[in-house]
Design a protein around this motif. Structure first.
Motif, PDB file in Angstrom:
ATOM      1  N   PHE A 264       2.494  -8.032  18.823  1.00 37.77           N
ATOM      2  CA  PHE A 264       3.274  -7.948  19.825  1.00 37.77           C
ATOM      3  C   PHE A 264       4.767  -8.095  19.511  1.00 37.77           C
ATOM      4  CE2 PHE A 264       0.058  -8.152  23.230  1.00 37.77           C
ATOM      5  CZ  PHE A 264       0.317  -7.396  23.777  1.00 37.77           C
TER       6      PHE A 264
ATOM      7  N   GLY B 249       7.969  -4.117  18.908  1.00 40.25           N
ATOM      8  CA  GLY B 249       9.542  -4.035  19.590  1.00 40.25           C
ATOM      9  C   GLY B 249      10.099  -2.870  18.691  1.00 40.25           C
TER      10      GLY B 249
ATOM     11  N   GLU C  22      14.631  -0.443  22.997  1.00 38.12           N
ATOM     12  CA  GLU C  22      13.537  -0.312  23.878  1.00 38.12           C
ATOM     13  C   GLU C  22      13.934  -0.788  25.177  1.00 38.12           C
ATOM     14  OE1 GLU C  22      12.184  -5.149  22.769  1.00 38.12           O
ATOM     15  OE2 GLU C  22      11.347  -3.620  22.164  1.00 38.12           O
TER      16      GLU C  22
ATOM     17  N   TRP D  10      10.093  -3.627  28.631  1.00 41.73           N
ATOM     18  CA  TRP D  10       9.162  -4.096  27.627  1.00 41.73           C
ATOM     19  C   TRP D  10       9.841  -5.225  26.699  1.00 41.73           C
ATOM     20  CZ3 TRP D  10       4.864  -3.541  25.958  1.00 41.73           C
ATOM     21  CH2 TRP D  10       4.096  -3.600  24.390  1.00 41.73           C
ATOM     22  N   SER D  11      10.932  -5.359  26.800  1.00 41.32           N
ATOM     23  CA  SER D  11      11.524  -6.482  26.174  1.00 41.32           C
ATOM     24  C   SER D  11      11.221  -7.717  26.779  1.00 41.32           C
ATOM     25  CB  SER D  11      13.114  -6.447  25.864  1.00 41.32           C
ATOM     26  OG  SER D  11      13.712  -7.457  25.106  1.00 41.32           O
TER      27      SER D  11
ATOM     28  N   THR E  67       8.417  -8.284  28.794  1.00 42.20           N
ATOM     29  CA  THR E  67       7.224  -8.259  28.770  1.00 42.20           C
ATOM     30  C   THR E  67       6.869  -8.819  27.622  1.00 42.20           C
ATOM     31  OG1 THR E  67       6.783  -6.487  30.198  1.00 42.20           O
ATOM     32  CG2 THR E  67       5.241  -6.996  28.718  1.00 42.20           C
ATOM     33  N   THR E  68       7.530  -8.651  26.446  1.00 41.85           N
ATOM     34  CA  THR E  68       7.175  -9.040  24.863  1.00 41.85           C
ATOM     35  C   THR E  68       7.423 -10.659  24.788  1.00 41.85           C
ATOM     36  OG1 THR E  68       9.001  -8.066  23.963  1.00 41.85           O
ATOM     37  CG2 THR E  68       6.915  -6.801  23.777  1.00 41.85           C
TER      38      THR E  68
END
Length: 132
Positions: A17, A21, A25, A29-30, A32-33
């Motif tokens: 994960f 990145g 991004e 998504w940032s 979420t990670t």
């Protein structure tokens, strides 16, 4: 029997994960990670607590690998906290690199990788001679 393989699986998933990145991004998504990274940090903190309770303080702290694990987990917690407080700060992006050290925990469980890592550590002083 399943505890160590489960933790190793979490480490591999966490590293994957972190590697997912990219520059530019999407914010979703940032986030979420980052949330997933925080969840993994909680898993590793729970691992620390369980191992400390099972082994006892004396035996737990006598192992260099356990001390190394603790430094990584504590550092990751600080990085996650800093990232949540100072999301846009550039120094926090540098601190995120600290989380990559989680992958070094895999060395403990893979004998051939452990031997390779120990060889690297022994040969590092010789690299100074090459560059001089």
């Amino acid at each position: 029997r399943l505890f160590d393989p489960a933790i190793m699986g979490c480490i591999v998933a966490n590293v994957l994960f972190m590697a997912a990145g990219w520059h530019g991004e999407p914010d979703a998504w940032s986030r979420t990670t980052q949330d997933i990274s925080f969840a993994f940090t909680l898993v590793f903190m729970l691992e620390f607590v369980l191992k400390l309770a099972a082994l006892g303080p004396r035996e737990y702290w006598s192992s260099a690998w356990n001390r190394f694990d603790f430094v990584i987990v504590a550092g990751s917690a600080v990085v996650d906290l800093a990232f949540s407080l100072f999301r846009g700060a550039s120094f926090v992006r540098v601190l995120r690199l600290f989380r990559v050290t989680r992958m070094f925990r895999l060395i403990r469980s893979l004998k051939s990788l452990k031997a390779l890592f120990q060889t690297l550590l022994v040969s590092l002083p010789a690299f100074w001679n090459v560059g001089a």
